[in-house]
Design a protein around this motif. Sequence first.
Motif, PDB file in Angstrom:
ATOM      1  N   GLU A 145       0.699  -1.199   0.142  1.00 18.05           N
ATOM      2  CA  GLU A 145       0.016  -0.191   0.077  1.00 18.05           C
ATOM      3  C   GLU A 145       0.893   1.325  -0.034  1.00 18.05           C
ATOM      4  O   GLU A 145       0.645   2.211  -0.556  1.00 18.05           O
ATOM      5  N   LEU A 193       2.975   9.925  -9.499  1.00 18.34           N
ATOM      6  CA  LEU A 193       2.644  10.160 -11.086  1.00 18.34           C
ATOM      7  C   LEU A 193       1.552  11.271 -11.268  1.00 18.34           C
ATOM      8  O   LEU A 193       1.634  12.116 -11.882  1.00 18.34           O
ATOM      9  N   THR A 194       0.664  11.555 -10.162  1.00 19.86           N
ATOM     10  CA  THR A 194      -0.181  12.541 -10.316  1.00 19.86           C
ATOM     11  C   THR A 194       0.745  13.837 -10.162  1.00 19.86           C
ATOM     12  O   THR A 194       0.251  14.850 -10.937  1.00 19.86           O
ATOM     13  N   LEU A 224       2.286   1.770  -3.324  1.00 15.88           N
ATOM     14  CA  LEU A 224       1.068   2.184  -4.267  1.00 15.88           C
ATOM     15  C   LEU A 224       0.844   3.772  -4.030  1.00 15.88           C
ATOM     16  O   LEU A 224       0.721   4.546  -5.209  1.00 15.88           O
ATOM     17  N   MET A 225       0.830   4.139  -2.759  1.00 12.67           N
ATOM     18  CA  MET A 225       0.867   5.390  -2.179  1.00 12.67           C
ATOM     19  C   MET A 225       1.707   6.561  -3.050  1.00 12.67           C
ATOM     20  O   MET A 225       1.586   7.349  -3.779  1.00 12.67           O
ATOM     21  N   VAL A 237      -1.751  10.281  -0.284  1.00 15.71           N
ATOM     22  CA  VAL A 237      -1.500  10.504  -1.542  1.00 15.71           C
ATOM     23  C   VAL A 237      -1.739  11.846  -2.074  1.00 15.71           C
ATOM     24  O   VAL A 237      -0.762  12.468  -2.811  1.00 15.71           O
ATOM     25  N   TYR A 277       3.587   5.556  -5.656  1.00 10.41           N
ATOM     26  CA  TYR A 277       3.534   5.712  -7.212  1.00 10.41           C
ATOM     27  C   TYR A 277       2.378   6.708  -7.613  1.00 10.41           C
ATOM     28  O   TYR A 277       2.572   7.566  -8.447  1.00 10.41           O
ATOM     29  N   VAL A 278       1.188   6.299  -7.157  1.00  7.86           N
ATOM     30  CA  VAL A 278       0.037   7.369  -7.393  1.00  7.86           C
ATOM     31  C   VAL A 278       0.349   8.635  -7.109  1.00  7.86           C
ATOM     32  O   VAL A 278       0.134   9.447  -7.968  1.00  7.86           O
ATOM     33  N   ALA A 336      -5.429   6.185   3.045  1.00  5.02           N
ATOM     34  CA  ALA A 336      -4.296   6.515   1.967  1.00  5.02           C
ATOM     35  C   ALA A 336      -4.582   7.719   1.221  1.00  5.02           C
ATOM     36  O   ALA A 336      -3.969   8.463   0.712  1.00  5.02           O
ATOM     37  N   LEU A 337      -5.891   8.152   0.984  1.00  5.23           N
ATOM     38  CA  LEU A 337      -6.348   9.352   0.265  1.00  5.23           C
ATOM     39  C   LEU A 337      -5.452  10.622   0.718  1.00  5.23           C
ATOM     40  O   LEU A 337      -4.817  11.217  -0.141  1.00  5.23           O
ATOM     41  N   PRO A 338      -5.581  10.899   1.907  1.00  5.04           N
ATOM     42  CA  PRO A 338      -5.036  12.064   2.512  1.00  5.04           C
ATOM     43  C   PRO A 338      -3.246  12.025   2.118  1.00  5.04           C
ATOM     44  O   PRO A 338      -2.687  13.162   1.745  1.00  5.04           O
ATOM     45  N   ARG A 394      10.239   6.882   0.632  1.00  2.00           N
ATOM     46  CA  ARG A 394      10.796   6.835   1.922  1.00  2.00           C
ATOM     47  C   ARG A 394       9.411   7.874   2.899  1.00  2.00           C
ATOM     48  O   ARG A 394       9.271   7.687   3.734  1.00  2.00           O
TER      49      ARG A 394
END
Lengths: 294, 289
Positions: A99, A109-110, A102-103, A167, A105-106, A163-165, A233
């Motif tokens: 997770e 990329l954003t 992924l955080m 990301v 990564y997303v 995870a949203l905040p 990190r």
Amino acid sequence: MTRTITVPPDAQLAPMLRAYAESVAARRRHFMFGLTILAAAVALSAVGIEIDPGLFWAKLGNFTSYFDRLLHLDTGALVWTDPGEWFWGLRRWLRLLGETLLMAYVGTLTGAVLAFLGCFLCSRNLMRSAVLRMVVRRLLEICRTVPDIVFALIFVIAFGLGALPGVLALAIHTTGALGKLFAEVVENIDMRPVDGIAATGGSWFAQVRFGAVPQVLSNFASYAVLRFEINVRGAAVLGFVGAGGIGEELIVAIRKFFYSDVSAILLMLVVCVMLIDTLSERLRHGLLAMEARR
Amino acid sequence: MTRAGPLRATLLAGSDGLEARHAALIAPGWRSRGGMMLALGGVVALYAAGLAILDISPARIAGGLGRLGDIAALMVPPTPETWSRFQIYLAALGQTLSIAFLGTLTAALLALPVGFLAARNVVANRIVHLLTRRGLDTVRSVDTLVWALIWINVVGLGPFAGALAIMCADFGAFGKLMSEAIETADRRPVEGVLSTGGGRLASIRFGVVPQVLPVFASQVLYFFESNTRSATIIGIVGAGGIGLHLSELIRVLEWQQAAFVILMVLVTVAAIDAVSQRLRAAIIGRRAG
């Protein structure tokens, strides 16, 4: 091979030696002056943050014994004697580690996409409007000066735990950091392709798309990969404030003194970060080689 | 924008031949394009999967943005409310700067000898070199906040733990940078010192150190800048400085004061950046000139 060195007579030598001594003395004075200021600053800040060498010395044993405890299971055995017990939560931790990745990564990329859109608006050679340039630059600056974890603190309240905040915090910080780097790349491009497209009547969009973008893409990708490395990190500690990932598990383990859990999670994190560092270095070398081949 | 004229006609007439001659450039083969599309598709697919797994939906974002707007509205005007609170924040900010300064400096001093150990051209022993490098990598991959938590367990809550955390986190990065600077140093001064009969230590002191020191000093300043930022957040876990106040203010929803503290941090960071940029230019310029 012998060589005689002609030494000038004393009368000639004396002023040269004096000048040398003077210049050395001047440099020494300069250096000593700097050193004094440095020492004063050190003393001032040492008092300011209550540095206590005595305390440090007395508690240094804690540091080594802390690491010692990290290496022991609850039963008192060394951790590597029973890997199954040490990594009892492996499935859960791997999921959380995934997770975290992924955080990162997303978020990266954003942020990279936003920075990509922003950097053309704030580079001196492609954007004529000084006002727009200025506004975009200031925005990017704010995005990168506020640490991502502060954004995360605020976003956790606005968006709720999870995870949203995290990301979003990573994405905003990345936009600021990459936007600046991207703009620097764009300002250093060869302007001839852009001029060529402008001369054939291409619109601003066409100039950027066919003149600038092909020159900068591999550089951008390389910076984005580097940022991903940094964001992994960063994402690992966002959980400290409740913004998802493995950080939450880690801080609970540290706060509640689950020593072997702490060492297990830290080990997983270190290995994961090293793996990503190596991979990203490969990838970046590949990208730069692609650039060189063009 | 079209321009009629003989030039345009000629160009258009010749464009077929042009396309035929440079077909590979104008329309790259499906092979390279396919590879590109595949890579791009993979990136997008992973992104979509990430959004799904992390439970990020437009509805959640929209709802959160609404609340974020409310928070932003509550933040104006930023104010410390009372003069005494302002003084407290100012003192905490000073503490943050001290943490960053002392942490960076200690890390630099400790990393100096280790950097030499990790440099291939100073210590020829492969095993020493490899071990130091890996050790530095391990130290580097643990975040400042994690180091702070560890040091809090050792020396207790407070700024001292923060300074030690910054020191540890930077030690790895400095060691690596230092060893790289040493490895790329010019060999000729070293050979010069050796050829006049200087010992190995003298060759390092007079051959390597003068080349490396300005690079290193400017790196230290650069790290001090970035550590000012890290030191502002280190208080979130209780290791002193302004972060403690900031996280508390956010937790108890004192938005105006929180905004004020954030502004204070922004101004300080900008000021430090400006000062250190000047110092950096002075250090590098003096050596170059």
